[in-house]
Design an enzyme around this catalytic site. Structure first.
Site, short mmCIF file in Angstrom:
data_model
loop_
_atom_site.label_atom_id
_atom_site.label_comp_id
_atom_site.label_asym_id
_atom_site.label_seq_id
_atom_site.Cartn_x
_atom_site.Cartn_y
_atom_site.Cartn_z
N SER A 33 -52.42 74.34 58.85
CA SER A 33 -51.32 75.27 58.59
C SER A 33 -51.48 76.44 59.53
O SER A 33 -52.58 76.72 60.03
CB SER A 33 -51.38 75.76 57.14
OG SER A 33 -50.53 76.88 56.92
N TYR A 55 -56.03 79.32 49.89
CA TYR A 55 -55.29 78.34 50.68
C TYR A 55 -55.61 78.51 52.17
O TYR A 55 -55.87 77.53 52.88
CB TYR A 55 -53.79 78.51 50.44
CG TYR A 55 -52.93 77.58 51.25
CD1 TYR A 55 -52.75 76.25 50.88
CD2 TYR A 55 -52.28 78.02 52.40
CE1 TYR A 55 -51.95 75.39 51.61
CE2 TYR A 55 -51.48 77.17 53.16
CZ TYR A 55 -51.32 75.86 52.76
OH TYR A 55 -50.54 75.01 53.50
#
Length: 253
Positions: free
Chosen positions: A144, A157
């Site tokens: 990501s 995350y």
């Protein structure tokens, strides 16, 4: 550019929806036989049906990527179905954190790290021997843009995606001379069902998400799928250990 995939086999985890589904469909459109895996059997079987209805060949195998025995069984299933593995897209992941670091829970930490990090590690652990048996192949992991920098209110995350990049780079170097390439794709905000659920009640938040990207919109799942196929293709034969941002310019700011 020709992808030269015809007759080969690809595995897609997290293939029940979103980026995983789009990538499974893209692989199949290039002539690959595709194994779709997810904990969501209904969605996974739906992806397989879409592939078959378009004339492609696919199989669904349910797998919880946090469990070693299930990941091993998944690889056994790939071999039983198609006899080989050439490409793997380790895309299964979760995103459940919505607060500052000191507000997080141990349960959130364990869940996020379990799927996003342990899951990628277990998949590569069992995929690499199959690729070596074929004389090489390619793996793409879903990281990501949060793995390339900070992600306020998503620190766990972000840490998990930084870890995915670390696993990707380390595996790439370990197996570079064995013709196994390992790369990561780093999406920004992508128009998935998850995105729509999160922002449908507040259009202003959706507008803000679009404005985060210099191109003025969020990404499409097909754009991530195209990046994954490129990283698997012969066109990327000199590319390994790379983290490819597909982010509408967000990380260039």
């Amino acid at each position: 550019m020709s992808m030269t995939f015809s007759g080969q086999v690809a595995l897609v985890t997290g293939g029940a929806a979103g980026i995983g589904r789009a990538t499974a469909l893209a692989f199949a459109a290039e002539g690959l036989r595709v194994v779709v895996s997810d904990v969501d059997a209904t969605g996974g079987e739906g992806t397989v049906e879409l592939i078959r209805s378009a004339g492609g060949e696919a199989t669904f195998i349910r797998c919880d990527v946090t469990r070693d025995a299930e990941v091993k069984a998944l690889m056994d299933g790939v071999v039983a179905a198609y006899g080989r593995l050439d490409y793997a897209f380790n895309n299964a992941g979760i995103e459940i954190e919505k607060g500052k670091l000191a507000e997080g829970s141990e349960a959130e930490f364990d869940a996020i790290m379990g799927v996003n990090v342990k899951g990628v590690w277990l998949c590569m652990k069992h995929e690499i021997p199959l690729l070596l048996a074929q004389g090489g192949g390619a793996i793409v992991n879903t990281a990501s843009v949060a793995g390339l920098g900070a992600a306020p209110k998503m620190s766990i995350y972000a840490a998990s995606k930084h870890a995915v990049i670390g696993l990707t780079k380390s595996a790439a170097i370990e197996y570079a001379k064995k013709k196994v390439r390992v790369n990561a794709v780093c999406p920004a905000v992508i128009d998935t069902d998850m995105f729509r659920r999160a922002y449908e009640a507040d259009p202003k938040k959706a507008e803000f998400a679009a404005a985060m990207h210099p191109v003025g919109r969020v990404g499409k799942v097909e754009e991530i799928a195209a990046a994954v196929l490129y990283l698997c293709s012969d066109g990327a034969s000199f590319t390994t250990g790379h983290s490819l941002a597909v982010d509408g310019g967000a990380t260039a700011i």
